[in-house]
Design an enzyme around this catalytic site. Structure first.
Site, PDB file in Angstrom:
ATOM      1  N   CYS A  15       0.829  -1.200   0.000  1.00 54.89           N
ATOM      2  CA  CYS A  15       0.000   0.000   0.000  1.00 54.89           C
ATOM      3  C   CYS A  15       0.865   1.251   0.000  1.00 54.89           C
ATOM      4  CB  CYS A  15      -0.888   0.033   1.249  1.00 54.89           C
ATOM      5  SG  CYS A  15      -1.879  -1.442   1.519  1.00 54.89           S
ATOM      6  N   GLU A  17       4.177  -6.372   3.767  1.00 56.96           N
ATOM      7  CA  GLU A  17       3.644  -7.712   3.978  1.00 56.96           C
ATOM      8  C   GLU A  17       4.242  -8.306   5.253  1.00 56.96           C
ATOM      9  OE1 GLU A  17       1.327  -8.945   2.083  1.00 56.96           O
ATOM     10  OE2 GLU A  17       1.505  -7.694   0.282  1.00 56.96           O
ATOM     11  N   ASP A  72      -3.050 -10.158   6.564  1.00 55.11           N
ATOM     12  CA  ASP A  72      -1.859 -10.051   7.405  1.00 55.11           C
ATOM     13  C   ASP A  72      -1.885  -8.770   8.224  1.00 55.11           C
ATOM     14  OD1 ASP A  72      -1.551  -8.622   4.994  1.00 55.11           O
ATOM     15  OD2 ASP A  72       0.625  -8.672   5.111  1.00 55.11           O
TER      16      ASP A  72
END
Length: 616
Positions: free
Chosen positions: A2, A72, A95
């Site tokens: 992101c 991540e 996650d």
């Protein structure tokens, strides 16, 4: 993957919306925000895990903690199981949600349980604080500004600049370092108002106070000896395999960069064992086929060996010339490092959203040109101290360049390291005009590097001290910077299995004599790679996805070079001694390839500066 942003003041939602919009390329699939009194946080999302349920921000059970996150968490499945046994209730399969519950459970030490790459923002409403966290080695970027008792942050510099309190005044200390390093080193950025949060650091914003804290420190303390060679080969292989296994966790298509070198080839070999279908691999080739650029040839060998679904992107100097301004704009500040991944990533994005790379291995296991100099320079310095003949010194890779090594031996490691960058400190004196000297010469890049070098574990050998310097400068300021910025410019995520903290910490505990041994670079890693790649790959010269700039700049792009570095264009700032620049360019066109870095560094600065004036 992101982009995140936010601020701790009462600026309206229009500011947050502008920040999100300007980094939309980082997250084309979704966006979200949370606003509460004087806290605003937001994100744009590139969906990788839990495509439907992974919307951010994500909160805990009582909505007292809210998280936005870029990156991540690769061990999220194991971490989730651990947290569920402690009573935490999960609402998604993402996650991201493990972060909010881990923070609830472990407080500000929760990051040590994460195996991943991350830039995290946590708003803890109950404790009235905002926490920003950057991963151990700086895989994911995070920039911030402290202005008027407010904290502004974002995944990109351009995002932070969207806030009205942040101005564009240049930081001449940062630019002084750029002329040496070819990048702007954290914590600096090109703007005085904006800082880059260092890897392994976090910011705690509490009651209008900003506290920067180091939460992770990489140790270079040796824990192995040369006789452990075979044990180490097995150990590295085991951990690297598990790192790659974890980094194949994805709900979207994945692939791999494949340069045909030992690092990317080893990654592809291991991926092929874990992947239930042929791995998609991608290489960069060149339309004019320079004789020294053989990446594509070697990549095809590995692709054939493992039956990968292989693709090549063919690039020409015209691609570089036409799109260079756009690439520089994506990077947000002067950057004269590797940029070829922009074109390759854009091509790859047609096929995959996630790609594994071999980045980090060179910095951990020793492969760069200046790494080859460490033992010869150290040996010369020892001979000079002991009064022994320099003819008895082992010059290693530089046996036919002994005078070069002897000359560098008069400098400290943090000084001669700059011989493999752009301009050394004494060269800057010639480069700058009188006005430029006043702006840039009060600052010393050598001293900046010295402080980092001397902070290394005292027990480390000379090679590992140089690697420590690179891990804390080159790795996150250049390798990981272009890795993130130029892949995310094309909405693609890059994962780096060599930077799993278990691999990195193991590598940094191995003596340098097992990293460069018998004139072999990455000696111990080659032993691991031999299990996956043929001898032809093991014995090839190092290249990587590096553009043939020396050829292109002198040939197809020659007129552009002369124009960009002409007196009419350089005169808009007057930083440089025009006579020195003209002589530099002339020698470069006469065939002095050693000047390529210098010429490229000046070209990038000039194009960026012209863009800066237009923005201002």
């Amino acid at each position: 993957m992101c982009g995140i942003c936010g601020y701790t003041d009462r600026e309206g939602f229009d500011v947050l919306k502008k920040m999100l919009t300007c980094m939309g390329h980082r997250g084309p699939n979704d966006s979200g925000y949370f606003v509460d009194d004087n806290i605003s946080i937001g994100m744009v999302r590139l969906s990788i895990i839990d495509l439907l349920g992974g919307h951010q921000p994500i909160s805990n059970e009582d909505n007292s903690v809210h998280v936005v996150f870029n990156g991540e968490i690769f061990n999220y499945i194991e971490l989730r199981e651990e947290l569920e046994t402690k009573g935490h209730i999960f609402r998604t399969s993402s996650d991201t949600e493990t972060i909010v519950h881990a923070y609830d459970e472990y407080g500000l030490s929760f990051m040590h349980r994460l195996n991943g790459m991350f830039a995290i923002a946590i708003f803890d409403k109950q404790n009235g604080r905002l926490v920003l966290i950057r991963d151990r080695y700086g895989v994911k970027p995070l920039f911030y500004a402290v202005k008027d008792n407010s904290l502004v942050f974002g995944s990109e510099i351009k995002t932070v600049l969207c806030h009205p309190s942040v101005n564009r005044e240049l930081d001449y200390e940062a630019l002084s370092h750029y002329f040496s390093l070819r990048n702007i080193p954290a914590p600096f950025t090109v703007y005085k108002d904006i800082r880059s949060l260092l890897p392994g650091h976090m910011i705690v914003w509490d009651k209008n106070r900003c506290k920067v804290v180091q939460w992770y420190q990489l140790s270079m303390t040796p824990r192995w000896v040369e006789n452990d060679e075979q044990l180490l080969v097995d150990h590295i292989d085991k951990i690297l395999r598990d790192s790659i296994r974890l980094r194949l966790r994805s709900d979207v298509n994945y692939g791999a960069y494949l340069s045909g070198g030992i690092d990317s080839s080893t990654v592809v070999g291991i991926m092929s064992e874990y992947s239930p279908k042929p791995v998609k691999t991608f290489s960069l080739a060149f339309a004019d086929s320079p004789a020294h650029k053989l990446d594509a040839y070697y990549a095809r060998i590995i692709a054939e060996k493992y039956g990968t679904e292989h693709y090549e992107y063919i690039m020409s100097y015209d691609d570089l010339q036409q799109e260079l301004p756009a690439v520089i704009a994506h990077l947000d500040q002067p950057f004269a490092g590797v940029i070829s991944s922009f074109w390759l990533s854009r091509f790859m994005q047609q096929y995959v959203t996630v790609a594994l790379s071999g980045d980090g291995a060179d910095d951990l296991f020793a492969s760069y040109g200046h790494h080859r100099l460490v033992w010869p320079v150290s040996a010369v310095q020892e001979a000079l101290r002991n009064g022994t003949s320099l003819d008895t010194v082992d010059y290693g890779f530089f046996n036919d360049r002994r005078e070069f090594v002897i000359n560098l031996a008069q400098y400290e490691p943090w000084e001669w390291r700059l011989a493999y960058a752009a301009f050394m400190e004494h060269e800057k004196i010639s480069l700058f005009s009188e006005a430029g000297k006043k702006l840039f010469m009060p600052f010393s890049t050598a001293n900046f590097l010295k402080d980092i070098y001397l902070s290394c574990t005292a027990e480390a050998d000379e090679l590992n001290k140089m690697l420590y310097l690179d891990i804390n400068t080159l790795l996150h300021n250049e390798i990981l910077y272009f890795n993130d910025m130029l892949s995310m410019a094309n909405s693609m995520e890059v994962r780096t299995p060599f930077l799993d903290f278990r691999v990195a910490e193991l590598a940094c505990s191995i003596p340098g004599t097992l990293k460069i041994k018998d004139n072999t670079l990455k000696y111990i890693l080659r032993k691991v790679a031999a299990r996956y790649v043929p001898r032809e790959i093991l014995e090839r010269p190092k290249e990587g996805f590096v553009l043939p700039k020396n050829t292109w700049l002198r040939e197809g792009m020659a007129e552009m070079v002369k124009d960009v570095l002409s007196v009419s264009r350089l005169g808009i700032h007057g930083f440089f001694n025009q006579g020195y620049v003209d002589a530099l360019v002339s020698k470069f066109f006469e065939g002095d390839e050693a000047l390529t870095f210098k010429v490229w560094t000046l070209i990038i600065l000039q194009i960026w500066y012209e863009q800066y004036l237009n923005m201002s």
